[in-house]
Design an enzyme around this catalytic site. Structure first.
Site, PDB file in Angstrom:
ATOM      1  N   CYS A  55       0.833  -1.201   0.000  1.00  0.00           N
ATOM      2  CA  CYS A  55       0.000   0.000   0.000  1.00  0.00           C
ATOM      3  C   CYS A  55       0.870   1.255   0.000  1.00  0.00           C
ATOM      4  O   CYS A  55       1.859   1.340   0.732  1.00  0.00           O
ATOM      5  CB  CYS A  55      -0.925   0.004   1.212  1.00  0.00           C
ATOM      6  SG  CYS A  55      -2.053   1.426   1.242  1.00  0.00           S
ATOM      7  N   CYS A  59       0.431   5.014   6.749  1.00  0.00           N
ATOM      8  CA  CYS A  59      -0.224   4.907   8.064  1.00  0.00           C
ATOM      9  C   CYS A  59       0.754   4.295   9.074  1.00  0.00           C
ATOM     10  O   CYS A  59       1.304   3.212   8.845  1.00  0.00           O
ATOM     11  CB  CYS A  59      -1.477   4.053   7.957  1.00  0.00           C
ATOM     12  SG  CYS A  59      -2.642   4.622   6.695  1.00  0.00           S
ATOM     13  N   CYS A  62       0.269   0.541  10.291  1.00  0.00           N
ATOM     14  CA  CYS A  62      -0.102  -0.512   9.348  1.00  0.00           C
ATOM     15  C   CYS A  62       1.091  -1.319   8.842  1.00  0.00           C
ATOM     16  O   CYS A  62       2.086  -0.759   8.355  1.00  0.00           O
ATOM     17  CB  CYS A  62      -0.848   0.087   8.167  1.00  0.00           C
ATOM     18  SG  CYS A  62      -1.526  -1.175   7.060  1.00  0.00           S
ATOM     19  N   CYS A 100     -16.621  -9.192   4.910  1.00  0.00           N
ATOM     20  CA  CYS A 100     -15.884  -7.969   4.618  1.00  0.00           C
ATOM     21  C   CYS A 100     -14.604  -8.307   3.867  1.00  0.00           C
ATOM     22  O   CYS A 100     -13.895  -9.241   4.243  1.00  0.00           O
ATOM     23  CB  CYS A 100     -15.547  -7.240   5.915  1.00  0.00           C
ATOM     24  SG  CYS A 100     -16.985  -6.926   6.965  1.00  0.00           S
ATOM     25  N   CYS A 132     -19.245  -6.123   2.545  1.00  0.00           N
ATOM     26  CA  CYS A 132     -18.566  -4.874   2.890  1.00  0.00           C
ATOM     27  C   CYS A 132     -17.197  -4.876   2.227  1.00  0.00           C
ATOM     28  O   CYS A 132     -16.534  -5.912   2.157  1.00  0.00           O
ATOM     29  CB  CYS A 132     -18.423  -4.748   4.407  1.00  0.00           C
ATOM     30  SG  CYS A 132     -17.591  -3.230   4.956  1.00  0.00           S
ATOM     31  N   CYS A 192     -19.427   2.431   6.987  1.00  0.00           N
ATOM     32  CA  CYS A 192     -18.754   1.754   8.086  1.00  0.00           C
ATOM     33  C   CYS A 192     -17.514   2.587   8.385  1.00  0.00           C
ATOM     34  O   CYS A 192     -16.559   2.585   7.596  1.00  0.00           O
ATOM     35  CB  CYS A 192     -18.383   0.322   7.690  1.00  0.00           C
ATOM     36  SG  CYS A 192     -17.503  -0.601   8.975  1.00  0.00           S
ATOM     37  N   ARG A 264     -18.939  -1.950  16.362  1.00  0.00           N
ATOM     38  CA  ARG A 264     -18.203  -3.179  16.082  1.00  0.00           C
ATOM     39  C   ARG A 264     -16.941  -3.263  16.930  1.00  0.00           C
ATOM     40  O   ARG A 264     -16.064  -2.397  16.854  1.00  0.00           O
ATOM     41  CB  ARG A 264     -17.844  -3.264  14.592  1.00  0.00           C
ATOM     42  CG  ARG A 264     -19.064  -3.267  13.704  1.00  0.00           C
ATOM     43  CD  ARG A 264     -18.721  -3.483  12.237  1.00  0.00           C
ATOM     44  NE  ARG A 264     -19.933  -3.414  11.435  1.00  0.00           N
ATOM     45  CZ  ARG A 264     -20.788  -4.424  11.250  1.00  0.00           C
ATOM     46  NH1 ARG A 264     -20.527  -5.599  11.795  1.00  0.00           N
ATOM     47  NH2 ARG A 264     -21.879  -4.274  10.530  1.00  0.00           N
TER      48      ARG A 264
END
Length: 333
Positions: A55, A59, A62, A100, A132, A192, A264
């Site tokens: 990616c 972040c 991550c 998801c 999702c 979400c 959640r």
């Protein structure tokens, strides 16, 4: 009792909730929760990483970022449609009714990979499950096509407060995140969106993040509450673990602010004791991720979750689904 729905919470009001004596906060949250969720039913959701690693975002938390030494790029190839649908079938048989799927992208890419995503969404919906997707930013056209394919929800977390955001991510702005959520809402797909605690933020940062979510009209239909899983090779690898009761407080406050959202209990649950998880359920969590992995980090196993929910006296999906393999299995004693 009818719980009033507000979209005008101030950050100060929310921080006051977060600072309440725990018993008072739990009492308020449970009052709201019992009204909004009679019977204490919990949705089971399963999460699969379809495209892992590589990616472009930076972040700090991550393991999938190319900017972090923990980047899991060896697994960057995207899974094909049929293996993903096989995992969805297995999740349904295990009792999940929401599937998801995650792509480690900064933004959705048109072409064969996006066409495969649409096919996966159609396949999951064809099984009678909610679908999702989380895949970064997207365009109006992409949001519309996902809606046409039957997508139930699009996950795009705020992560933290606007004030703390630039200490966690520099490759995407807070406004980028809000614009993505607006595109999803405009397309008619449910939202979400939640955040992560334990990233060095202050209590006011937590209140500020919740204020952004609670100001949305309508509220997000789904609000994941995550605790940081500090992964080696990320800038936050040495971050001190969050206190479990801090997660309980976030769940309770989210429930009070957004009475009808699914709150959640998400990443970081493996770090909670059974008792802390039950407190989260009591405080307003009405969904858990179910299975072995949350994208690339651990999650309690299915049998442990069955015992947890049974001991808490909570109704879950498998108990209402006669075709579930879990509903046919004897309960653990």
């Amino acid at each position: 009792m009818t719980i009033p729905i507000r979209h005008d919470w101030t950050t100060e009001e929310i921080q006051t909730l977060l600072e309440l004596p725990l018993m008072d906060l739990l009492w308020q949250a449970q009052t709201v929760h019992r009204d909004a969720n009679p019977g204490y039913r919990v949705q089971l959701a399963s999460l699969l990483s379809v495209k892992t690693g590589g990616c472009e975002e930076d972040c700090s938390y991550c393991s999938q970022s190319i900017h972090n030494s923990s980047d899991v790029s060896a697994f960057e190839a995207q899974m094909r449609v049929e293996p993903v649908l096989e995992r969805a079938r297995a999740a349904k048989q295990a009792g999940a009714d929401r599937f998801c799927m995650g792509w480690a992208w900064r933004e959705i890419r048109d072409g064969a990979q996006f066409e495969a995503m649409l096919e996966m969404v159609r396949g999951v919906r064809g099984m009678g499950m909610e679908a999702c997707v989380t895949a970064g930013m997207l365009t109006d056209d992409q949001a519309g096509r996902l809606a046409e394919a039957g997508l139930t929800a699009y996950n795009h977390n705020l992560d933290t407060s606007p004030e703390h955001y630039d200490k966690i991510i520099s490759t995407r702005t807070y406004e980028d995140r809000l614009e993505t959520l607006q595109r999803v809402r405009k397309a008619g797909v449910t939202l979400c969106s939640g955040g992560i605690i334990g990233m060095g933020e202050t209590l006011r940062d937590r209140a500020s993040m919740l204020q952004v979510l609670a100001s949305m009209n309508p509220h997000p239909e789904s609000v994941p509450v995550n605790g940081l899983v500090a992964v080696e090779g990320t800038p936050l690898e040495a971050q001190q673990p969050f206190e479990p009761l801090e997660l309980v407080r976030m769940v309770a406050t989210a429930r009070i602010l957004m009475p009808h959202a699914r709150v959640r209990l998400s990443a970081g649950r493996e770090q909670l004791s059974r008792e802390a998880q039950i407190l989260c359920l009591q405080a307003g969590a009405d969904s858990i991720f179910y299975g072995d992995l949350l994208l690339t980090t651990g999650n309690p196993d299915v049998e442990a979750d069955r015992r947890l929910l049974a001991d808490a006296g909570v109704q879950a999906n498998w108990q209402n689904n006669p075709n579930s393999l879990v509903s046919q299995a004897p309960a653990s004693t």
